[in-house]
Scaffold this active site. Structure first.
Site, PDB file in Angstrom:
ATOM      1  N   HIS A 193       0.836  -1.207   0.000  1.00  0.00           N
ATOM      2  CA  HIS A 193       0.000   0.000   0.000  1.00  0.00           C
ATOM      3  C   HIS A 193       0.871   1.258   0.000  1.00  0.00           C
ATOM      4  CE1 HIS A 193      -3.728   2.252   1.379  1.00  0.00           C
ATOM      5  NE2 HIS A 193      -2.772   3.104   1.720  1.00  0.00           N
ATOM      6  N   GLU A 194       1.838   1.312   0.892  1.00  0.00           N
ATOM      7  CA  GLU A 194       2.687   2.512   0.979  1.00  0.00           C
ATOM      8  C   GLU A 194       3.567   2.659  -0.266  1.00  0.00           C
ATOM      9  OE1 GLU A 194       1.863   4.626   3.008  1.00  0.00           O
ATOM     10  OE2 GLU A 194       0.716   3.390   4.393  1.00  0.00           O
TER      11      GLU A 194
HETATM   12 ZN    ZN Z   1      -2.740   5.087   2.065  1.00  0.00          ZN
END
Ligand code: ZN
Length: 294
Positions: A193-194
């Site tokens: 996600h990051e």
């Molecule tokens: Zn995020």
């Protein structure tokens, strides 16, 4: 016997060990075949290694819930919007730097996008292996290649354990921090996600077309947090709105009362925001943005 042997083989990681399905399976196999003593210890080593490198994923928590849990405890510096996106100035709060000035990482003549990274020494080897697995996962489905940084690199991701899990959106130039706090952020999906933020992607619920797919219930949102649901000119790359995106927040994200802050349209009961890793659409979007298939 199982755990005692585990303790003997890998004493340093014993406290965090859990009996996993894989281990049980290898023991059943052992009992079934009654292999030699040597075969038994090889399986035991494999089993204990799996233990040591297993991510202890809290049961039933999606990436979105993990992020919320990790990030609600801090007053962050730099300022975060949408829970985990770092912004360098107030002016960028409602702008997507990727659509306003471009934010992609460069592509080399061999068609690959090499992104240097440096993992600071905050992390244990087990934690580093979770991060590395997240970085390397992109190799299997895209032209993105995260590689260790060199002194000659101008732009790179510096992966640190600061307060919470967060990233800037897209390439910013120079050293660019991606924070993956040792406490709460070291899960495969959270790392992905990051990294997707750093590659230029925003959250699914901020998509320009989200009103056709999600109804935002601002009256349930914590006061002062409404801006987290602002729409942005996002890089959708022709992909459909995806409830299963690793970038989609969960039903009660930023809720002040436990009531939903987002409801799917038209069927309010459809599940969403429960992804634990990148979806097929997340991958398709990434490959389109970076023209991986051209
Ligand atoms: Zn995020």
């Amino acid at each position: 016997m199982t755990l005692l042997t585990c303790r003997f083989v890998f004493p340093s990681c014993f406290p965090s060990l859990r009996l996993t399905g894989r281990c049980v399976q290898s023991f059943l196999l052992y009992q079934h075949t009654q292999n030699s003593e040597v075969g038994f210890y090889i399986k035991m080593m494999f089993c204990c290694y799996s233990f040591c490198h297993a991510e202890e994923i809290p049961e039933d928590l999606s990436v979105s819930e993990l992020l919320e849990r990790a990030n609600t405890r801090f007053d962050n510096e730099p300022e975060l919007i949408e829970g985990d996106i770092a912004i360098p100035s107030e002016a960028e709060k409602n702008a997507d730097p990727c659509t306003s000035r471009g934010c992609k990482w460069g592509k080399y003549t061999d068609g690959k996008v090499y992104i240097p990274y440096y993992i600071t020494n905050h992390f244990s080897s087990r934690e580093k292996s979770i991060i590395t697995r997240g970085l390397e996962s992109f190799t299997s489905f895209s032209c993105i290649r995260f590689r260790p940084s060199r002194s000659s690199d101008r732009d790179w991701l510096q992966i640190e354990s600061q307060n919470g899990c967060w990233s800037y959106v897209g390439r910013r130039g120079g050293k660019q921090v991606v924070s993956l706090a040792r406490s709460g952020c070291l899960y495969h999906g959270t790392v992905q996600h990051e990294l997707l933020h750093a590659l230029g992607f925003n959250h699914e619920q901020t998509r320009s077309d989200r009103d056709n797919h999600i109804r935002v219930l601002l009256h349930n949102v914590v006061s002062g947090m409404e801006h987290n649901f602002n729409k942005i000119a996002t890089l959708n790359q022709g992909t459909p709105y995806d409830y299963n995106s690793v970038m989609q927040y969960h039903r009660t994200a930023f809720s002040k009362n436990g009531q939903p802050t987002m409801v799917p349209i038209p069927n309010a009961n459809v599940s969403f925001g429960t992804a634990r890793e990148m979806s097929r659409n997340d991958i398709a979007r990434l490959n389109t943005l970076y023209k991986c298939c051209e």
